[in-house]
Write an enzyme that holds these catalytic residues in place. Structure first.
Site, short mmCIF file in Angstrom:
data_model
loop_
_atom_site.label_atom_id
_atom_site.label_comp_id
_atom_site.label_asym_id
_atom_site.label_seq_id
_atom_site.Cartn_x
_atom_site.Cartn_y
_atom_site.Cartn_z
N ASP A 181 0.98 -1.32 -0.04
CA ASP A 181 0.21 0.36 0.01
C ASP A 181 0.71 1.01 -0.27
OD1 ASP A 181 -2.91 1.20 0.90
OD2 ASP A 181 -0.83 2.18 1.78
N HIS A 184 -6.97 9.48 -2.05
CA HIS A 184 -6.52 10.06 -0.70
C HIS A 184 -7.73 10.51 1.21
CE1 HIS A 184 -2.59 9.46 1.57
NE2 HIS A 184 -3.18 8.79 1.94
N LYS A 193 -2.22 6.19 -4.17
CA LYS A 193 -3.49 6.63 -3.72
C LYS A 193 -3.27 8.40 -4.15
CE LYS A 193 -3.33 4.95 0.70
NZ LYS A 193 -2.31 4.69 1.07
N TYR A 205 3.09 9.58 -0.14
CA TYR A 205 4.51 8.56 0.70
C TYR A 205 6.03 9.41 -0.03
CZ TYR A 205 0.43 6.49 2.30
OH TYR A 205 -1.09 6.25 3.28
N1 LIG Z 1 -5.06 6.58 3.76
C1 LIG Z 1 -4.78 7.02 4.90
O1 LIG Z 1 -5.48 8.19 5.15
C2 LIG Z 1 -3.22 6.53 6.27
C3 LIG Z 1 -2.58 4.76 5.11
N2 LIG Z 1 -1.86 5.13 5.85
C4 LIG Z 1 -1.63 3.56 5.75
O2 LIG Z 1 -1.55 2.56 6.76
C5 LIG Z 1 -0.25 1.42 6.81
C6 LIG Z 1 -0.08 0.98 8.22
O3 LIG Z 1 -0.46 2.30 8.85
P1 LIG Z 1 0.68 2.95 10.05
O4 LIG Z 1 0.40 4.33 10.69
O5 LIG Z 1 2.49 2.87 9.70
O6 LIG Z 1 -0.22 2.27 12.13
P2 LIG Z 1 0.70 0.41 12.12
O7 LIG Z 1 -0.70 -0.05 12.66
O8 LIG Z 1 0.81 0.11 11.26
O9 LIG Z 1 1.47 0.38 13.02
C7 LIG Z 1 3.10 1.13 12.77
C8 LIG Z 1 3.98 0.46 13.71
O10 LIG Z 1 3.84 -0.55 13.98
C9 LIG Z 1 5.13 -0.90 14.95
N3 LIG Z 1 4.87 -2.39 14.40
C10 LIG Z 1 4.13 -3.00 13.71
N4 LIG Z 1 4.21 -4.64 13.53
C11 LIG Z 1 4.47 -5.07 15.07
C12 LIG Z 1 4.08 -5.94 16.27
N5 LIG Z 1 3.84 -6.63 15.69
N6 LIG Z 1 4.79 -5.69 17.05
C13 LIG Z 1 4.76 -4.42 17.97
N7 LIG Z 1 5.06 -2.84 17.13
C14 LIG Z 1 4.67 -3.56 15.38
C15 LIG Z 1 5.90 -0.30 13.51
O11 LIG Z 1 7.03 -0.25 13.98
P3 LIG Z 1 8.59 -1.45 12.77
O12 LIG Z 1 8.03 -0.79 11.72
O13 LIG Z 1 9.25 -0.53 13.72
O14 LIG Z 1 8.51 -2.77 13.41
C16 LIG Z 1 5.71 1.05 13.60
O15 LIG Z 1 6.48 1.75 13.91
C17 LIG Z 1 1.15 3.10 6.46
O16 LIG Z 1 1.26 2.30 6.05
C18 LIG Z 1 -0.07 3.20 5.28
O17 LIG Z 1 -0.01 2.33 4.30
C19 LIG Z 1 -1.69 5.05 7.48
C20 LIG Z 1 -2.35 6.46 8.09
C21 LIG Z 1 -3.69 7.45 6.53
O1 LIG Z 2 0.18 8.10 5.85
C1 LIG Z 2 -0.81 8.15 5.40
O2 LIG Z 2 -1.71 7.35 4.14
C2 LIG Z 2 -1.79 9.45 5.37
O3 LIG Z 2 -2.75 10.13 5.14
C3 LIG Z 2 -0.68 10.19 6.63
O4 LIG Z 2 -0.24 11.48 6.02
C4 LIG Z 2 -1.35 10.51 7.93
O5 LIG Z 2 -2.48 10.83 7.45
C5 LIG Z 2 -0.66 11.40 8.99
O6 LIG Z 2 0.49 9.81 9.15
C6 LIG Z 2 -0.99 12.54 9.45
O7 LIG Z 2 0.38 12.71 10.58
#
Ligand SMILES: NC(=O)C1=CN([C@@H]2O[C@H](COP(=O)(O)OP(=O)(O)OC[C@H]3O[C@@H](n4cnc5c(N)ncnc54)[C@H](OP(=O)(O)O)[C@@H]3O)[C@@H](O)[C@H]2O)C=CC1
Ligand SMILES: O=C(O)C(=O)[C@@H](O)[C@H](O)C(=O)CO
Length: 280
Positions: A47, A110, A77, A52
């Site tokens: 994703d 997005h 997105k 990004y």
């Molecule tokens: N459409 C939108 O508006 C948005 C989309 N997204 C999408 O969602 C994805 C995931 O969301 P994100 O905000 O990164 O949050 P997550 O809930 O996926 O959490 C990620 C964090 O958790 C840690 N982590 C992962 N697995 C574990 C585990 N098993 N135990 C402990 N810690 C863990 C990672 O650390 P480490 O990497 O160090 O392992 C990282 O710090 C994004 O990468 C993006 O693709 C996110 C926000 C907004």
């Molecule tokens: O990760 C995504 O897809 C987002 O939209 C991010 O920008 C998210 O909104 C964020 O991390 C804001 O602090």
């Protein structure tokens, strides 16, 4: 290698893996290495997003993995600044060029950015790009029921997916019911709750002990049993393996309900209410 996730059939007949890798902040050589590790571990959904800034790295990871392109489900997105029809078309063509691929498996809008008021134009562009074959499935992200109504009124086409914030403190009960009613697959962003993950909360910790798994696995299994597609991000190979390995145990209905019961009225991670939070 962990067995790849099973798949769901979307409302347009295409398949989507039941769990994928969130790629936000996986960039540069380190990011490519992390994404290759995930693909080698069995992940088949990546994703990304224009915003990004890592679509090139994502494409590189797929090529470096040696997997045939058709085995990997790629999502990108359109950013808020590209919602006007021509901009949206150019944005998707730009993503394809940067990823160095002929098609996207899933293209999302997005954020709706309602004050800009152009998300329905972006949706019309996606409908046309799907007809052209440049994108297989089309969907949205952070859309409310009113935004969904608007794009369906405009085109008659129902999004295949709505990617929304969803984790134990914000389980999106109402949106999930809306999606169910409309035939839209829920995809969960920040599925673990990012760094505020509720690993120590009793319903999560107790279920982890009962099933002999980690709290992260309990949360992701809860996501799967809600019918949502979680896209946990991890740059850590051992966590990547752990996060994908959630298809070999089942939570009881009571365990699922107890985790959903962690919902908080202010459970959003950073106030990302799509009625007011906008990203360009
Ligand atoms: N459409 C939108 O508006 C948005 C989309 N997204 C999408 O969602 C994805 C995931 O969301 P994100 O905000 O990164 O949050 P997550 O809930 O996926 O959490 C990620 C964090 O958790 C840690 N982590 C992962 N697995 C574990 C585990 N098993 N135990 C402990 N810690 C863990 C990672 O650390 P480490 O990497 O160090 O392992 C990282 O710090 C994004 O990468 C993006 O693709 C996110 C926000 C907004
Ligand atoms: O990760 C995504 O897809 C987002 O939209 C991010 O920008 C998210 O909104 C964020 O991390 C804001 O602090």
């Amino acid at each position: 290698m962990t067995t790849p996730a099973p798949t769901y059939t979307l409302n347009d007949g295409h398949e989507i893996p039941a769990l994928g890798l969130g790629c936000y902040q996986l960039d540069g050589e380190e990011g490519v290495t992390a994404m290759v590790a995930a693909l080698e571990a069995g992940y088949r959904l990546l994703d990304t997003a224009v915003n990004y800034g890592n679509e090139g790295d994502v494409g590189e990871a797929v090529r470096r993995s040696g997997l045939p392109r058709e085995e990997v489900f790629l999502t990108s997105k359109i950013p808020g600044r590209h919602h006007a029809y021509d901009e949206a078309v150019a944005s998707v063509r730009g993503s394809l060029e940067t990823l160095r691929t002929d098609y996207l498996d899933l293209q999302l809008i997005h954020w709706p950015n309602p004050s800009v008021g152009l998300f329905a134009e972006a949706w019309r562009a996606l409908v046309d790009l799907q007809a052209e074959g440049l994108v297989r499935s089309i969907g949205v992200s952070n859309f409310t029921p009113a935004h969904l109504d608007r794009v369906v009124e405009e085109t008659g086409v129902v999004p295949a997916v709505n990617q929304v914030e969803l984790h134990p403190y914000f389980p999106q009960e109402q949106m999930r019911a809306e999606h169910e009613r409309r035939g839209i697959r829920t995809e969960s962003w920040s599925p673990l709750g990012k760094r505020q993950a509720p690993y120590g909360e009793a319903p999560v910790a107790d279920a982890a002990r009962t099933h002999g798994v980690t709290p992260g696995q309990v949360i992701l299994r809860w996501q799967v049993q809600l019918g949502a597609v979680p896209i946990p991000k991890s740059a850590t190979p051992s966590r990547q393996v752990e996060n994908l390995d959630v298809f070999g145990f089942t939570l009881t209905d009571d365990e699922v309900a107890a985790i959903s019961g962690l919902a908080r009225p202010d459970g959003r991670l950073f106030g990302g209410d799509p009625e007011v939070h906008e990203e360009m």
